[in-house]
Structure formats: C-alpha cells, structure tokens
Design a protein around this motif. Structure first.
Motif, PDB file in Angstrom:
ATOM      1  N   ARG A  20       0.746  -1.351   0.069  1.00  0.00           N
ATOM      2  CA  ARG A  20       0.033   0.196  -0.046  1.00  0.00           C
ATOM      3  C   ARG A  20       0.837   1.400   0.223  1.00  0.00           C
ATOM      4  N   PHE A  21       1.849   1.428   0.917  1.00  0.00           N
ATOM      5  CA  PHE A  21       2.650   2.489   0.694  1.00  0.00           C
ATOM      6  C   PHE A  21       3.440   2.648  -0.432  1.00  0.00           C
ATOM      7  N   GLN A  58       8.451   0.177  10.216  1.00  0.00           N
ATOM      8  CA  GLN A  58       8.774  -1.062  10.037  1.00  0.00           C
ATOM      9  C   GLN A  58       8.538  -1.540   8.760  1.00  0.00           C
ATOM     10  N   ALA A  59       7.599  -1.238   8.051  1.00  0.00           N
ATOM     11  CA  ALA A  59       7.271  -1.893   6.740  1.00  0.00           C
ATOM     12  C   ALA A  59       8.264  -1.418   5.589  1.00  0.00           C
ATOM     13  N   THR A  60       8.444  -0.019   5.728  1.00  0.00           N
ATOM     14  CA  THR A  60       9.757   0.382   4.813  1.00  0.00           C
ATOM     15  C   THR A  60      11.222   0.333   5.077  1.00  0.00           C
ATOM     16  N   ALA A  61      11.574  -0.349   6.299  1.00  0.00           N
ATOM     17  CA  ALA A  61      12.771  -0.459   6.694  1.00  0.00           C
ATOM     18  C   ALA A  61      13.348  -1.096   5.405  1.00  0.00           C
ATOM     19  N   ALA A  62      14.618  -0.439   4.893  1.00  0.00           N
ATOM     20  CA  ALA A  62      15.143  -0.957   3.862  1.00  0.00           C
ATOM     21  C   ALA A  62      15.712  -2.374   3.737  1.00  0.00           C
ATOM     22  N   THR A  63      15.489  -3.288   3.022  1.00  0.00           N
ATOM     23  CA  THR A  63      16.171  -4.531   2.942  1.00  0.00           C
ATOM     24  C   THR A  63      17.208  -4.517   1.678  1.00  0.00           C
ATOM     25  N   LEU A  64      18.169  -4.986   2.009  1.00  0.00           N
ATOM     26  CA  LEU A  64      19.381  -4.891   0.924  1.00  0.00           C
ATOM     27  C   LEU A  64      19.659  -6.379   0.574  1.00  0.00           C
ATOM     28  N   PRO A  65      19.972  -6.708  -0.703  1.00  0.00           N
ATOM     29  CA  PRO A  65      20.467  -7.941  -0.867  1.00  0.00           C
ATOM     30  C   PRO A  65      21.635  -8.142  -0.238  1.00  0.00           C
ATOM     31  N   PRO A  66      21.978  -9.649   0.156  1.00  0.00           N
ATOM     32  CA  PRO A  66      22.930  -9.876   0.850  1.00  0.00           C
ATOM     33  C   PRO A  66      24.271  -9.627   0.185  1.00  0.00           C
ATOM     34  N   THR A  90       9.280  -7.864  -4.967  1.00  0.00           N
ATOM     35  CA  THR A  90       7.851  -8.015  -5.216  1.00  0.00           C
ATOM     36  C   THR A  90       7.203  -7.720  -3.814  1.00  0.00           C
ATOM     37  N   GLU A  91       7.697  -7.653  -2.758  1.00  0.00           N
ATOM     38  CA  GLU A  91       7.279  -7.140  -1.359  1.00  0.00           C
ATOM     39  C   GLU A  91       7.023  -5.806  -1.312  1.00  0.00           C
ATOM     40  N   TYR A  92       7.686  -4.969  -2.154  1.00  0.00           N
ATOM     41  CA  TYR A  92       7.533  -3.633  -2.361  1.00  0.00           C
ATOM     42  C   TYR A  92       6.809  -3.131  -3.520  1.00  0.00           C
ATOM     43  N   GLY A  93       5.856  -4.019  -3.949  1.00  0.00           N
ATOM     44  CA  GLY A  93       5.060  -3.586  -5.105  1.00  0.00           C
ATOM     45  C   GLY A  93       5.893  -3.826  -6.345  1.00  0.00           C
ATOM     46  N   GLY A  94       7.008  -4.514  -6.446  1.00  0.00           N
ATOM     47  CA  GLY A  94       7.740  -4.618  -7.631  1.00  0.00           C
ATOM     48  C   GLY A  94       8.960  -3.433  -7.647  1.00  0.00           C
ATOM     49  N   GLU A  95       8.921  -2.519  -6.766  1.00  0.00           N
ATOM     50  CA  GLU A  95       9.829  -1.509  -6.941  1.00  0.00           C
ATOM     51  C   GLU A  95      10.738  -1.444  -5.991  1.00  0.00           C
ATOM     52  N   HIS A  96      12.114  -0.961  -6.362  1.00  0.00           N
ATOM     53  CA  HIS A  96      13.013  -0.929  -5.151  1.00  0.00           C
ATOM     54  C   HIS A  96      12.464   0.103  -3.983  1.00  0.00           C
ATOM     55  N   PRO A  97      12.744  -0.378  -2.876  1.00  0.00           N
ATOM     56  CA  PRO A  97      12.319   0.245  -1.580  1.00  0.00           C
ATOM     57  C   PRO A  97      12.341   1.809  -1.663  1.00  0.00           C
ATOM     58  N   LEU A  98      13.536   2.383  -1.893  1.00  0.00           N
ATOM     59  CA  LEU A  98      13.799   3.764  -1.984  1.00  0.00           C
ATOM     60  C   LEU A  98      12.839   4.554  -2.911  1.00  0.00           C
ATOM     61  N   VAL A  99      12.458   3.936  -4.174  1.00  0.00           N
ATOM     62  CA  VAL A  99      11.629   4.400  -5.305  1.00  0.00           C
ATOM     63  C   VAL A  99      10.059   4.737  -4.690  1.00  0.00           C
ATOM     64  N   ALA A 100       9.839   3.528  -3.835  1.00  0.00           N
ATOM     65  CA  ALA A 100       8.603   3.104  -3.334  1.00  0.00           C
ATOM     66  C   ALA A 100       8.464   4.235  -2.562  1.00  0.00           C
ATOM     67  N   MET A 101       9.242   4.494  -1.535  1.00  0.00           N
ATOM     68  CA  MET A 101       9.252   5.724  -0.434  1.00  0.00           C
ATOM     69  C   MET A 101       9.181   6.930  -1.155  1.00  0.00           C
ATOM     70  N   SER A 105       7.287  11.058   0.037  1.00  0.00           N
ATOM     71  CA  SER A 105       8.115  12.108   0.362  1.00  0.00           C
ATOM     72  C   SER A 105       7.654  13.246   0.946  1.00  0.00           C
ATOM     73  N   ALA A 106       6.285  13.432   0.618  1.00  0.00           N
ATOM     74  CA  ALA A 106       5.619  14.640   1.022  1.00  0.00           C
ATOM     75  C   ALA A 106       5.655  14.762   2.942  1.00  0.00           C
ATOM     76  N   HIS A 107       5.655  13.361   3.365  1.00  0.00           N
ATOM     77  CA  HIS A 107       5.819  13.252   4.800  1.00  0.00           C
ATOM     78  C   HIS A 107       7.260  13.457   5.319  1.00  0.00           C
ATOM     79  N   GLU A 108       7.422  14.484   6.313  1.00  0.00           N
ATOM     80  CA  GLU A 108       8.729  14.879   6.755  1.00  0.00           C
ATOM     81  C   GLU A 108       9.641  13.541   7.256  1.00  0.00           C
ATOM     82  N   ASP A 109       8.791  12.640   7.876  1.00  0.00           N
ATOM     83  CA  ASP A 109       9.672  11.262   8.401  1.00  0.00           C
ATOM     84  C   ASP A 109      10.018  10.566   7.378  1.00  0.00           C
ATOM     85  N   ALA A 110       9.141  10.356   6.234  1.00  0.00           N
ATOM     86  CA  ALA A 110       9.763   9.605   5.000  1.00  0.00           C
ATOM     87  C   ALA A 110      10.842  10.307   4.456  1.00  0.00           C
ATOM     88  N   ARG A 111      10.980  11.640   4.235  1.00  0.00           N
ATOM     89  CA  ARG A 111      12.006  12.413   3.726  1.00  0.00           C
ATOM     90  C   ARG A 111      13.495  12.089   4.404  1.00  0.00           C
TER      91      ARG A 111
END
Length: 205
Positions: A20-21, A58-66, A90-101, A105-111
C-alpha cells in the motif's frame, strides 16, 4: 499456536502495508486499507505496531540484497544498479524500496528515512571508492543517477529505460561510474542473479 497466529497476522500486515505504501504513499494509505487488505480488524494494527507511523517505519525499513556491499570493489556500482533493474522487489510492489518511499516524500519522516537510506546504502560506500577531491559530491551525483534510473523505470515508465536490462546498461554504467569515481569501474557483475530480500548492512569489499 496463538503465538504463531499472532506472528502470521503481523507478517500479513507488514506485507500489505509495504504494498500500500509503495503504491499510494503514506498520506493516501489508511489503517483501514491495510487492515482490509490483510483480512483483519484495524485494531490489530495498533495492538501490534502502536501507530500508523510505527507500522510505516517497520514496513519500509530498507532491505538490502546480501551481496550488495560485498564482492569486487570495481563491481559495486553495477551491483547497485542491478538492485534497481533486475532484483525481485515483489514485497514492495515490484519497486526498489527507496523508489517506493518517494511516494511518501511529502511526509517529513519519510524524507528523513529516504535521506538516511540513500546515504547509508549508496553515498557512503561510493564516497569511500572515489579518488581525488569532491568525493562526497561525486558520490551523491552517482547516487542521484541510480535513483533516477529507478524513478524513470517505475514511476515515469520511459520506454527505452523500462525495457533495458542490466546487460543493456552495462557499458553506460562503466562509463559513468569510472568518470565520477575517478577509477576503473565495471558495468557487469560476475555473480548469479540476485533474488529475494534480506536485511543486511556492510561495507564494500
């Protein structure tokens, strides 16, 4: 059994929240949306996470390839680009988490989270590789280029870049990375394709 059920419900909520995010951003996503997607009562989100913000964190905590920050130093940029082009997010809707976040970006915590993750994941590692003066600036320029690739592919969906794979980008990766870092860089990675996600922190090899 109750503990397993609780953990399974929590995992479903995190998966639904990531998607969703990623698709709609923080402000456009409601707790009820996430609960409905998970098939549970919205009250469970507050029970398990405390608030929508804590769920987002917690949902958007970056997960990096090992193996992102491991392996030959000259392949680092190619590995980073592969996380945008070829990695299974797939867990992030098929996008890199940073792009999804970026949709949040209008939200200060997200920025602040985006800034922290970009610096931790890209800028710091690239700065350590850069030769000569202005290492920080050149590391940020190269990071901006890689994030821009993700934006054009996932958000804008420009045709040529959306259709390109890592092999198509390889010569351009080598040219740009070598020029900005001031040292020979490869456009390819001599490893098997990345797959899956895992929380990983490390330093370039």
């Amino acid at each position: 059994m109750q503990k397993r059920d609780r953990e399974a419900t929590r995992a479903r909520l995190l998966t639904a929240a990531r998607q969703r995010f990623a698709r709609e951003g923080y402000d456009a996503t409601s707790v009820r949306d996430i609960a409905r997607d998970s098939g549970v009562d919205a009250a469970l989100i507050f029970r398990y996470f405390g608030s929508k913000k804590q769920l987002f964190d917690q949902a958007t905590a970056a997960t990096l390839p090992p193996d992102l920050l491991e392996g030959p130093r000259e392949e680092l940029v190619a590995r980073m680009v592969r996380t945008v082009v070829d990695y299974d997010w797939t867990e992030y809707g098929g996008e890199h988490p940073l792009v999804a976040m970026l949709r949040s970006s209008a939200h200060e915590d997200a920025r602040q989270r985006i800034r922290k993750e970009v610096c931790r994941t890209y800028v710091d590692a690239l700065r350590d590789l850069a030769e000569g003066e202005d290492a920080e600036l050149r590391a940020e320029l190269l990071s901006a280029w890689m994030v821009g690739i993700g934006v054009l592919r996932s958000v804008v969906a420009t045709p040529a870049l959306s259709d390109a794979g890592a092999a198509d980008l390889a010569p351009h990766i080598a040219t740009v990375a070598t020029a900005l870092l001031g040292r020979p860089m490869s456009g390819t990675v001599d490893q098997s394709p990345m797959s899956g996600t895992v929380d990983q922190k490390g330093e370039p090899g």
